[in-house]
Design a protein around this motif. Structure first.
Motif, PDB file in Angstrom:
ATOM      1  N   LEU A 173      -9.519  23.150 -29.410  1.00  0.00           N
ATOM      2  CA  LEU A 173      -9.550  21.688 -29.402  1.00  0.00           C
ATOM      3  C   LEU A 173     -10.367  21.148 -30.571  1.00  0.00           C
ATOM      4  O   LEU A 173      -9.940  20.211 -31.273  1.00  0.00           O
ATOM      5  CB  LEU A 173     -10.138  21.189 -28.082  1.00  0.00           C
ATOM      6  CG  LEU A 173     -10.420  19.675 -27.992  1.00  0.00           C
ATOM      7  CD1 LEU A 173      -9.114  18.896 -28.090  1.00  0.00           C
ATOM      8  CD2 LEU A 173     -11.152  19.344 -26.689  1.00  0.00           C
ATOM      9  N   VAL A 174     -11.540  21.739 -30.805  1.00  0.00           N
ATOM     10  CA  VAL A 174     -12.426  21.295 -31.887  1.00  0.00           C
ATOM     11  C   VAL A 174     -11.739  21.428 -33.241  1.00  0.00           C
ATOM     12  O   VAL A 174     -11.756  20.507 -34.078  1.00  0.00           O
ATOM     13  CB  VAL A 174     -13.743  22.099 -31.864  1.00  0.00           C
ATOM     14  CG1 VAL A 174     -14.530  21.908 -33.161  1.00  0.00           C
ATOM     15  CG2 VAL A 174     -14.584  21.692 -30.667  1.00  0.00           C
TER      16      VAL A 174
ATOM     17  N   VAL B 102     -18.437  28.039 -42.650  1.00  0.00           N
ATOM     18  CA  VAL B 102     -18.629  28.064 -44.097  1.00  0.00           C
ATOM     19  C   VAL B 102     -17.739  27.025 -44.779  1.00  0.00           C
ATOM     20  O   VAL B 102     -18.161  26.348 -45.726  1.00  0.00           O
ATOM     21  CB  VAL B 102     -18.331  29.474 -44.652  1.00  0.00           C
ATOM     22  CG1 VAL B 102     -18.312  29.464 -46.186  1.00  0.00           C
ATOM     23  CG2 VAL B 102     -19.355  30.479 -44.140  1.00  0.00           C
ATOM     24  N   LEU B 103     -16.507  26.880 -44.304  1.00  0.00           N
ATOM     25  CA  LEU B 103     -15.525  26.026 -44.973  1.00  0.00           C
ATOM     26  C   LEU B 103     -15.879  24.542 -44.903  1.00  0.00           C
ATOM     27  O   LEU B 103     -15.783  23.825 -45.911  1.00  0.00           O
ATOM     28  CB  LEU B 103     -14.140  26.258 -44.361  1.00  0.00           C
ATOM     29  CG  LEU B 103     -13.001  25.419 -44.935  1.00  0.00           C
ATOM     30  CD1 LEU B 103     -12.828  25.673 -46.422  1.00  0.00           C
ATOM     31  CD2 LEU B 103     -11.703  25.721 -44.189  1.00  0.00           C
ATOM     32  N   LEU B 104     -16.298  24.065 -43.744  1.00  0.00           N
ATOM     33  CA  LEU B 104     -16.539  22.629 -43.584  1.00  0.00           C
ATOM     34  C   LEU B 104     -17.635  22.113 -44.521  1.00  0.00           C
ATOM     35  O   LEU B 104     -17.417  21.094 -45.215  1.00  0.00           O
ATOM     36  CB  LEU B 104     -16.880  22.315 -42.120  1.00  0.00           C
ATOM     37  CG  LEU B 104     -17.074  20.832 -41.781  1.00  0.00           C
ATOM     38  CD1 LEU B 104     -15.832  20.028 -42.136  1.00  0.00           C
ATOM     39  CD2 LEU B 104     -17.417  20.662 -40.302  1.00  0.00           C
TER      40      LEU B 104
ATOM     41  N   PRO C  90     -25.752  19.186 -35.097  1.00  0.00           N
ATOM     42  CA  PRO C  90     -25.612  18.864 -33.666  1.00  0.00           C
ATOM     43  C   PRO C  90     -24.870  19.905 -32.843  1.00  0.00           C
ATOM     44  O   PRO C  90     -24.794  19.779 -31.617  1.00  0.00           O
ATOM     45  CB  PRO C  90     -24.830  17.538 -33.680  1.00  0.00           C
ATOM     46  CG  PRO C  90     -25.076  16.955 -35.017  1.00  0.00           C
ATOM     47  CD  PRO C  90     -25.192  18.117 -35.939  1.00  0.00           C
ATOM     48  N   VAL C  91     -24.322  20.940 -33.506  1.00  0.00           N
ATOM     49  CA  VAL C  91     -23.562  21.947 -32.766  1.00  0.00           C
ATOM     50  C   VAL C  91     -24.431  22.653 -31.725  1.00  0.00           C
ATOM     51  O   VAL C  91     -23.928  23.176 -30.719  1.00  0.00           O
ATOM     52  CB  VAL C  91     -22.949  22.974 -33.746  1.00  0.00           C
ATOM     53  CG1 VAL C  91     -24.019  23.905 -34.282  1.00  0.00           C
ATOM     54  CG2 VAL C  91     -21.835  23.774 -33.094  1.00  0.00           C
ATOM     55  N   GLY C  92     -25.744  22.644 -31.939  1.00  0.00           N
ATOM     56  CA  GLY C  92     -26.608  23.356 -31.008  1.00  0.00           C
ATOM     57  C   GLY C  92     -27.030  22.569 -29.794  1.00  0.00           C
ATOM     58  O   GLY C  92     -27.588  23.145 -28.853  1.00  0.00           O
TER      59      GLY C  92
ATOM     60  N   MET D  30     -18.974  14.312 -36.699  1.00  0.00           N
ATOM     61  CA  MET D  30     -19.918  14.906 -35.747  1.00  0.00           C
ATOM     62  C   MET D  30     -19.334  15.082 -34.348  1.00  0.00           C
ATOM     63  O   MET D  30     -19.812  15.926 -33.588  1.00  0.00           O
ATOM     64  CB  MET D  30     -21.190  14.060 -35.668  1.00  0.00           C
ATOM     65  CG  MET D  30     -22.119  14.228 -36.848  1.00  0.00           C
ATOM     66  SD  MET D  30     -23.709  13.410 -36.549  1.00  0.00           S
ATOM     67  CE  MET D  30     -24.659  13.986 -37.959  1.00  0.00           C
ATOM     68  N   ILE D  31     -18.311  14.304 -33.979  1.00  0.00           N
ATOM     69  CA  ILE D  31     -17.766  14.396 -32.623  1.00  0.00           C
ATOM     70  C   ILE D  31     -17.297  15.815 -32.300  1.00  0.00           C
ATOM     71  O   ILE D  31     -17.729  16.412 -31.302  1.00  0.00           O
ATOM     72  CB  ILE D  31     -16.642  13.369 -32.416  1.00  0.00           C
ATOM     73  CG1 ILE D  31     -17.232  11.950 -32.381  1.00  0.00           C
ATOM     74  CG2 ILE D  31     -15.871  13.650 -31.119  1.00  0.00           C
ATOM     75  CD1 ILE D  31     -16.178  10.856 -32.353  1.00  0.00           C
ATOM     76  N   PRO D  32     -16.408  16.425 -33.117  1.00  0.00           N
ATOM     77  CA  PRO D  32     -16.022  17.811 -32.798  1.00  0.00           C
ATOM     78  C   PRO D  32     -17.177  18.793 -32.932  1.00  0.00           C
ATOM     79  O   PRO D  32     -17.203  19.817 -32.238  1.00  0.00           O
ATOM     80  CB  PRO D  32     -14.912  18.109 -33.817  1.00  0.00           C
ATOM     81  CG  PRO D  32     -15.077  17.103 -34.894  1.00  0.00           C
ATOM     82  CD  PRO D  32     -15.655  15.890 -34.254  1.00  0.00           C
ATOM     83  N   THR D  33     -18.140  18.489 -33.801  1.00  0.00           N
ATOM     84  CA  THR D  33     -19.304  19.373 -33.942  1.00  0.00           C
ATOM     85  C   THR D  33     -20.115  19.412 -32.654  1.00  0.00           C
ATOM     86  O   THR D  33     -20.549  20.482 -32.206  1.00  0.00           O
ATOM     87  CB  THR D  33     -20.187  18.897 -35.107  1.00  0.00           C
ATOM     88  OG1 THR D  33     -19.427  18.885 -36.313  1.00  0.00           O
ATOM     89  CG2 THR D  33     -21.381  19.818 -35.284  1.00  0.00           C
TER      90      THR D  33
END
Length: 540
Positions: free
Chosen positions: A370-371, A313-315, A336-338, A388-391
Motif C-alpha cells: 500500500l505504501v 535509498v531511492l526516495l 517519521p517512519v519510526g 510523509m503520509i506513506p512514510t
C-alpha cells in the motif's frame, strides 16, 4: 565426510555439550528488573550504532572525498569497504561464538568497533580510511547476531516476542536515521564526527554489557579452523559485493571487470557450498537450510528487506537530485517512519505468542505494498505532507515485519544453533539489501532514460507548448541556450519522477507476490511453540 542431517547435527552438538558440561542458554535464568532493562538498552545501542554505520556515511561522501582529495567515485569505497568486510564476517558468528563464547565475542566486537571508528575519524588519507573501514566492518560482523542471541536468553519465554520487538526497532530505524544524522553532522560539524559519535555509545555499551552478562558466558569448544571454507567465503563475497557496487558506474556486464567479478562470485559460491557440505566443522552451517522454516523465513525476510532498503535509498536520492531537497530535509521526510513502529512493536511482541506469525507477516507485506503504491502516485508538485503520509504508514508494516519473520525463521532450532542461524540469516538479509539497492537504482536510471526519450519526442519546433515555454522563459531574461537548458532540466525531472513511480509500483507488486512465500513455513504447533522463545529455549 558425509553431510549430517540437521537432526543428527543437533544431536551431536548436544552430546558434545553434555560431555564438556557446557551450559546451554536454556540453563540460564532470565534477567529481571533493572538488569533486564539496562541489558536490553546496551545491546540495542550496539546494534543501532552498527546498523547506523551502514548508511550514515552515504550523504557525507562528497565532503569526505573533497577533504581527502579524491574523486566522488573513489569516495564510494568508504561504503563498499565496510559492506564487503561486514558481509564476510557476519556468517562467521556461529563458529566464533563457539570458539570464544557469546558474551566475550560480543564485548570484543563492540570494543574493536569503537577503536576502528575512532581510527576512521583520524584517518589522514583515503587509503587509511578504507583500511580502517575494512577493520570496522570485520569486527562489526558478530554484533547483530550475538545481540539477538543474548537478548533472547535474557527474557522469559512468554516475553521473548517483546525482546525481539525491542531488537527489531533498532535495525529498522537506524538505516533511516543514518542519512538524516549524517547530513546534519556534515552540514553543521565535520565529517570525522560521523565516526566519533560511535565512541561514547560503544564504550557505554561495553561497560553495561560486561557488568550484566559476564556471569552468563557460554562454554567454548576448540573447533578447528575451516581455512579453505573461510578463504572461499572471502573470495566470493568480496567479488559479489564489488560487482554490485561498481556495476552501475561501469554499465554492468558491458564491463570486463564486472564480468570477471560475477564469474568469480558464482564459481566461488559453488565451490564454497560443495566444500562446506563435506566439512566436519564448517565455517558456515549450511545444514540450516534443510529446516523449512529457516529457509522460507530467511528468504521472505531477505527479499522483503531488499525491497524495503532499495526504496529507502531511492526516495532520498530522488528528493535531493531532482526535487531540490537538502540531505537534512530529505532525511526529515524519512524520519517519521519510526513513529508507529515504536508504538506498535511492543504490541506485536506481546501478542506474537497468541497469533500465527504468518498472519502478521502477511499484514506487513500488504501495508508495504500500500505504501509503495501511494508513492507511485507522486508527481513533481508533491508537497512535504503528502510525502510523509506513506512514510508514517510504513511504520505499521515495519512493526509487523521483523518480529514475526524472525520468529518463523528461528523456530525449531536448538539454543546452541541460534548464533549460527542468526548470523547466516543476517548475512543473507544484508546481501539482499545490497542487491536491492543496486537493482532499484539501476532500474531507476534505465527507466528514466526511456521516459526521457519518450518525452522529448513531443518537443518539436512546431509544438505549441514548447514555443510557449521558450517564450515564457525568454521573457524572464534567459537567452535561447539557457531556455533550452531549463527545458531539459524539467524533462529530466519528469523522467526521473516517472521512473521512480515505476520502481515504487513494481516493488508494491513484488511485496504482494511475497505473501505466498510466508505460508510455505510451518505454522505454530502450540502457543509456546509459535513465539521466538522457542528458538531461545529449544522448546522444539
Amino acid at each position: 565426510m558425509a553431510t549430517l542431517t540437521s537432526e543428527e547435527r543437533q544431536g551431536g552438538d548436544s552430546l558434545k555439550n553434555e560431555r564438556s558440561d557446557a551450559a546451554a542458554p536454556v540453563a540460564l535464568p532470565p534477567l529481571e528488573g533493572a538488569a533486564r532493562i539496562w541489558g536490553t538498552l546496551a545491546l540495542s545501542a550496539a546494534v543501532f550504532m552498527n546498523v547506523l554505520d551502514t548508511s550514515i556515511a552515504n550523504v557525507s561522501l562528497p565532503a569526505i572525498a573533497g577533504d581527502l582529495g579524491v574523486s566522488a567515485n573513489q569516495g564510494t569505497w568508504v561504503i563498499t569497504s565496510f559492506a564487503v568486510a561486514n558481509a564476510i564476517a557476519v556468517p562467521l558468528t556461529g563458529w566464533l561464538s563457539q570458539r570464544f563464547g557469546q558474551v566475550r565475542l560480543f564485548i570484543i566486537s563492540v570494543a574493536l568497533f569503537v577503536l576502528s571508528s575512532w581510527l576512521c575519524g583520524m584517518a589522514p588519507n583515503m587509503t587509511m580510511l578504507i583500511a580502517f573501514r575494512v577493520l570496522q566492518g570485520l569486527v562489526a560482523g558478530p554484533m547483530i547476531p550475538l545481540s539477538q542471541a543474548l537478548l533472547l536468553s535474557s527474557y522469559p519465554r512468554a516475553l521473548a516476542g517483546l525482546a525481539m520487538a525491542m531488537w527489531s526497532m533498532t535495525t529498522l530505524i537506524a538505516p533511516v536515521t543514518g542519512p538524516l544524522l549524517g547530513g546534519w553532522i556534515t552540514d553543521n560539524m565535520t565529517w570525522p564526527w560521523i565516526f566519533y559519535i560511535n565512541v561514547p555509545v560503544g564504550i557505554a555499551s561495553v561497560l553495561v554489557t560486561w557488568a550484566i552478562f559476564r556471569e552468563r558466558e557460554t562454554k567454548t569448544r576448540k573447533l578447528p579452523i575451516d581455512s579453505i571454507g573461510l578463504a572461499l567465503l572471502v573470495v566470493w563475497v568480496a567479488a559479489m559485493q564489488i560487482m554490485l557496487d561498481i556495476g552501475k558506474e561501469h554499465d554492468w556486464f558491458q564491463s570486463p571487470t564486472v564480468v570477471v567479478c560475477a564469474v568469480v562470485a558464482v564459481v566461488g559460491l559453488i565451490y564454497f557450498v560443495m566444500w562446506e557440505q563435506g566439512e566436519e566443522h564448517p565455517i558456515v552451517d549450511l545444514s540450516l537450510f534443510k529446516v523449512r522454516n529457516f529457509w522460507a523465513g530467511t528468504l521472505a525476510i531477505s527479499v522483503g528487506y531488499g525491497l524495503f532498503f532499495g526504496n529507502v535509498v531511492l526516495l532520498p536520492l530522488w528528493l535531493q537530485q531532482f526535487m531540490g531537497y537538502t540531505a537534512t530535509n530529505a532525511g526529515m521526510v524519512m524520519a517519521p517512519v519510526g513513529l508507529l513502529a515504536l508504538v506498535l512493536s511492543p504490541f506485536v511482541g506481546k501478542t506474537i505468542g497468541r497469533v500465527d506469525p504468518r498472519w502478521y507477516a502477511t499484514f506487513a507485506f500488504l501495508i508495504f505494498a500500500l505504501v509503495l503504491w501511494m508513492r507511485s502516485r507522486f508527481n513533481t508538485q508533491v508537497d512535504v505532507a503528502t510525502l510523509m503520509i506513506p512514510t508514517v504508514i510504513q511504520g505499521v508494516s515495519m512493526a509487523f515485519f521483523f518480529i514475526p519473520l524472525i520468529t518463523l525463521t528461528m523456530s525449531g532450532l536448538s539454543p546452541e544453533r541460534i548464533p549460527a542461524a542468526s548470523g547466516l540469516s543476517n548475512f543473507v538479509r544484508i546481501t539482499a539489501g545490497a542487491v536491492g539497492t543496486s537493482v532499484s537504482t539501476t532500474v531507476w536510471e534505465r527507466r528514466a532514460s526511456l521516459h526521457h526519450a519518450q518525452l522529448v519526442e513531443n518537443i518539436t519546433d512546431g509544438s505549441l507548448p514548447t514555443e510557449l515555454f521558450l517564450k515564457g522563459v525568454g521573457a524572464s531574461g534567459l537567452d535561447p541556450t539557457q531556455a533550452l537548458a531549463q527545458l531539459d532540466r524539467l524533462v529530466n525531472q519528469q523522467a526521473y519522477m516517472l521512473a521512480a513511480n515505476d520502481v515504487f509500483y513494481a516493488s508494491a507488486a513484488l511485496f504482494l507476490l511475497l505473501i505466498p512465500l510466508v505460508w510455505l513455513a510451518d505454522g505454530p504447533q502450540n502457543g509456546a511453540g509459535q513465539s521466538g522463545a522457542a528458538a531461545a529455549s529449544g522448546a522444539h
